[in-house]
Design a protein around this motif. Structure first.
Motif, mmCIF file in Angstrom:
data_model
loop_
_atom_site.group_PDB
_atom_site.id
_atom_site.type_symbol
_atom_site.label_atom_id
_atom_site.label_comp_id
_atom_site.label_asym_id
_atom_site.label_seq_id
_atom_site.Cartn_x
_atom_site.Cartn_y
_atom_site.Cartn_z
ATOM 1 N N PRO A 254 -85.240 60.067 -47.241
ATOM 2 C CA PRO A 254 -86.172 60.670 -46.287
ATOM 3 C C PRO A 254 -85.665 61.995 -45.727
ATOM 4 O O PRO A 254 -84.453 62.199 -45.588
ATOM 5 C CB PRO A 254 -86.302 59.612 -45.189
ATOM 6 N N GLU A 255 -86.612 62.848 -45.386
ATOM 7 C CA GLU A 255 -86.258 64.193 -44.946
ATOM 8 C C GLU A 255 -86.056 64.255 -43.434
ATOM 9 O O GLU A 255 -86.759 63.596 -42.678
ATOM 10 C CB GLU A 255 -87.395 65.167 -45.310
ATOM 11 N N HIS A 256 -85.099 65.109 -43.043
ATOM 12 C CA HIS A 256 -85.067 65.555 -41.657
ATOM 13 C C HIS A 256 -85.469 67.027 -41.653
ATOM 14 O O HIS A 256 -85.714 67.598 -42.726
ATOM 15 C CB HIS A 256 -83.668 65.345 -41.044
ATOM 16 N N LEU A 257 -85.556 67.646 -40.486
ATOM 17 C CA LEU A 257 -85.872 69.071 -40.420
ATOM 18 C C LEU A 257 -84.621 69.844 -40.027
ATOM 19 O O LEU A 257 -83.869 69.423 -39.137
ATOM 20 C CB LEU A 257 -86.983 69.345 -39.401
ATOM 21 N N ALA A 258 -84.396 70.964 -40.710
ATOM 22 C CA ALA A 258 -83.216 71.784 -40.436
ATOM 23 C C ALA A 258 -83.633 73.255 -40.426
ATOM 24 O O ALA A 258 -84.795 73.589 -40.699
ATOM 25 C CB ALA A 258 -82.156 71.534 -41.495
ATOM 26 N N TYR A 259 -82.681 74.146 -40.088
ATOM 27 C CA TYR A 259 -83.018 75.567 -40.126
ATOM 28 C C TYR A 259 -81.816 76.410 -40.503
ATOM 29 O O TYR A 259 -80.659 75.993 -40.374
ATOM 30 C CB TYR A 259 -83.604 76.043 -38.797
ATOM 31 N N SER A 260 -82.140 77.600 -40.999
ATOM 32 C CA SER A 260 -81.137 78.620 -41.295
ATOM 33 C C SER A 260 -81.629 79.922 -40.691
ATOM 34 O O SER A 260 -82.840 80.089 -40.461
ATOM 35 C CB SER A 260 -80.964 78.784 -42.807
ATOM 36 N N THR A 261 -80.729 80.852 -40.454
ATOM 37 C CA THR A 261 -81.132 82.151 -39.889
ATOM 38 C C THR A 261 -80.527 83.280 -40.706
ATOM 39 O O THR A 261 -79.578 83.086 -41.473
ATOM 40 C CB THR A 261 -80.665 82.308 -38.423
ATOM 41 N N SER A 262 -81.086 84.468 -40.494
ATOM 42 C CA SER A 262 -80.585 85.661 -41.165
ATOM 43 C C SER A 262 -80.872 86.863 -40.286
ATOM 44 O O SER A 262 -81.842 86.860 -39.515
ATOM 45 C CB SER A 262 -81.263 85.821 -42.522
ATOM 46 N N THR A 263 -80.087 87.915 -40.443
ATOM 47 C CA THR A 263 -80.378 89.151 -39.697
ATOM 48 C C THR A 263 -81.360 90.028 -40.464
ATOM 49 O O THR A 263 -81.771 91.076 -39.988
ATOM 50 C CB THR A 263 -79.077 89.938 -39.413
ATOM 51 N N GLY A 264 -81.745 89.617 -41.666
ATOM 52 C CA GLY A 264 -82.738 90.365 -42.444
ATOM 53 C C GLY A 264 -83.748 89.411 -43.061
ATOM 54 O O GLY A 264 -83.501 88.203 -43.156
ATOM 55 N N PRO A 265 -84.878 89.928 -43.525
ATOM 56 C CA PRO A 265 -85.942 89.048 -44.038
ATOM 57 C C PRO A 265 -85.627 88.412 -45.386
ATOM 58 O O PRO A 265 -86.331 87.482 -45.786
ATOM 59 C CB PRO A 265 -87.145 89.998 -44.150
#
Ligand code: FUB
Length: 474
Positions: A254-265
């Protein structure tokens, strides 16, 4: 939804929360089952749509309104059996108006099946809805539909897939950066993007694959031998302040929700953290994020399997509010049954579409070209809750636009289904379910802010169709 007694969305919600509870309680059996149903009895607001199963939320703020685009899980599905997409709107975050299905597989002559997760965006006077589907003879591909209205109808913008780059072209997310460049990200098991042209229906340059590194997307807890990172599918791309965010279902299933970030698109991406754990109680084995800021608050949309009859292939969209940490990181967000607070009050002195619903038990919605969307399949004891109505100095009468085949009544209760009864409006048999007539009645004057429950009363079978209503000050 036309199998009222057999699935929750709509009719079964009523059955399990009212009738079945009485039966179960009376028989003294299965207390655990009874307890499991309790969230639906009180002040539940999640899932936010109860008339049909909805999945893969994609919210969009346009002018003053939140538009919510979803998929539609068919009743009793044992796979992601999805034929259409649906549209809802709100201006208060708690009462959702049903706009029906302005886009379906039938819109695309090249579509075969699988109307999966999409996203809609506004640009230059038009709305562009990017949706994945199984193209005949091709496999999963992404199409783009266009409309001059957020609630459609939408048409196929180019008459063929916009994207077909492999077998995992699903779950497109679209974002327009401050410099006007639009990006489309998508994919499972890969994550890819293109730069869309200003026309939003073509792109320039190559399809780029995002490196799914440990630094960018962490590692899987399940099936790590088969896939490199925690990224699964369903990306949601946006920018906040100077930081770009990708939210996504992660981990394996089963999936959980996660995130990643970047300083550019276009990256490089840096893994953030889990933002919502696997939903253990009432969850589905997938989840799917959508995020907006609205009226000064931030909302995460996701889906679960919590409606009665719900599960991995019969999912329902939910929303909860959260605040970013001071450094821009996203906290762990708890899925709630209570949902969110209203951000404004509903004015009952203008016509309100009957399919504007905070919670309902037992009714369905349908549409036709003459009336648009309306409430149907109304039986004795069904109800609609409309939340946070501002009566100001007090209503004196009530009007309902109704098409009826039976004598019956609408009881108007405040604050719960058997709360203060301010009026019982007789509904006369008008001799046809398409014979729309406005019927009026007096109500007891009541001022202030209240939730209103329209409780439908009458004999056996379907009583009437309900198009819209309003209160009057005189
Ligand atoms: O709804 C069908 C598929 O399930 C979506 O495309 C995925 O994101 C998952 O939610």
């Amino acid at each position: 939804m036309k199998s009222p007694k057999e699935s929750c969305a709509g009719k079964r919600c009523m059955l399990v929360t009212q009738t079945s509870m009485k039966i179960i309680a009376a028989s003294g059996r299965n207390i655990l089952f009874l307890i499991a149903l309790l969230p639906f009895v009180g002040k539940a607001q999640n899932p936010i749509i109860q008339t049909v199963y909805t999945a893969d939320p994609a919210p969009m703020v346009h002018n003053d309104t939140v538009w919510l685009y979803t998929g539609h899980d068919e009743d009793k599905s044992i796979w992601f059996t999805m034929k259409e997409w649906r549209c809802y709107s709100t201006t208060d975050m708690v009462n959702w108006t049903d706009h029906g299905s302005p886009l379906s597989l039938k819109t695309f002559s090249w579509a075969g099946k699988d109307a999966w997760a999409g996203q809609c965006i506004y640009r230059n006077g038009k709305f562009y809805w990017y949706v994945p589907m199984n193209a005949k003879g091709l496999g999963m591909s992404i199409g783009v539909a266009v409309s001059s209205r957020p609630d459609g109808p939408f048409v196929d913008a180019i008459g063929k897939p916009l994207i077909h780059s492999g077998n995992g072209d699903i779950d497109p997310t679209v974002f327009i950066d401050d410099d006007g460049q639009a990006y489309l990200y998508w994919g499972n098991p890969y994550l890819k993007y293109v730069k869309l042209n200003e026309d939003m229906i073509s792109y320039s340059g190559d399809v780029i694959s995002v490196p799914l590194t440990k630094e960018g997307f962490s590692v899987r807890y399940k099936g790590a031998d088969k896939r490199p990172s925690s990224y699964e599918e369903g990306p949601w791309f946006y920018k906040r302040k100077k930081l770009y965010y990708l939210l996504y279902p992660a981990g394996g299933v089963p999936e959980h929700l996660a995130y990643s970030t970047s300083t550019g698109p276009i990256g490089p991406w840096r893994y953030g953290d889990t933002i919502m754990d696997i939903i253990k109680k009432g969850g589905a084995f997938t989840n799917h994020p959508g995020l907006i800021d609205y009226k000064g608050k931030t909302y995460l949309f996701y889906h679960n399997g919590a409606l009665p009859g719900g599960g991995g292939f019969t999912r329902s969209v939910c929303v909860d509010e959260f605040e970013y940490n001071a450094d821009g990181t996203i906290p762990r967000i708890q899925p709630t049954v209570a949902g969110v607070h209203p951000v404004s009050y509903l004015n009952p002195y203008n016509w309100v579409e009957a399919e504007t619903i905070a919670w309902e038990e037992g009714v369905e919605t349908t549409s036709d070209s003459l009336t648009g969307v309306y409430v149907t399949d109304i039986d004795n004891g069904d109800f609609i809750k409309v939340r946070s109505i501002d009566f100001k100095n007090g209503a004196k009468s009530f009007d309902a636009n109704i098409a009826s085949v039976s004598d019956g009544a609408i009881e108007i209760h405040l604050d719960n289904p058997d709360g203060n009864l301010i009026g019982t409006c007789a509904v006369k048999n008008m001799g046809g379910l398409q014979h729309w007539v406005t019927q009026s009645c007096k109500v007891k004057r009541k001022s202030g802010i209240h939730d209103v429950y329209f409780v439908f009363k009458g004999g056996g079978g379907h009583l009437f169709n309900f198009n819209r209503w309003k209160f009057d000050l005189k």
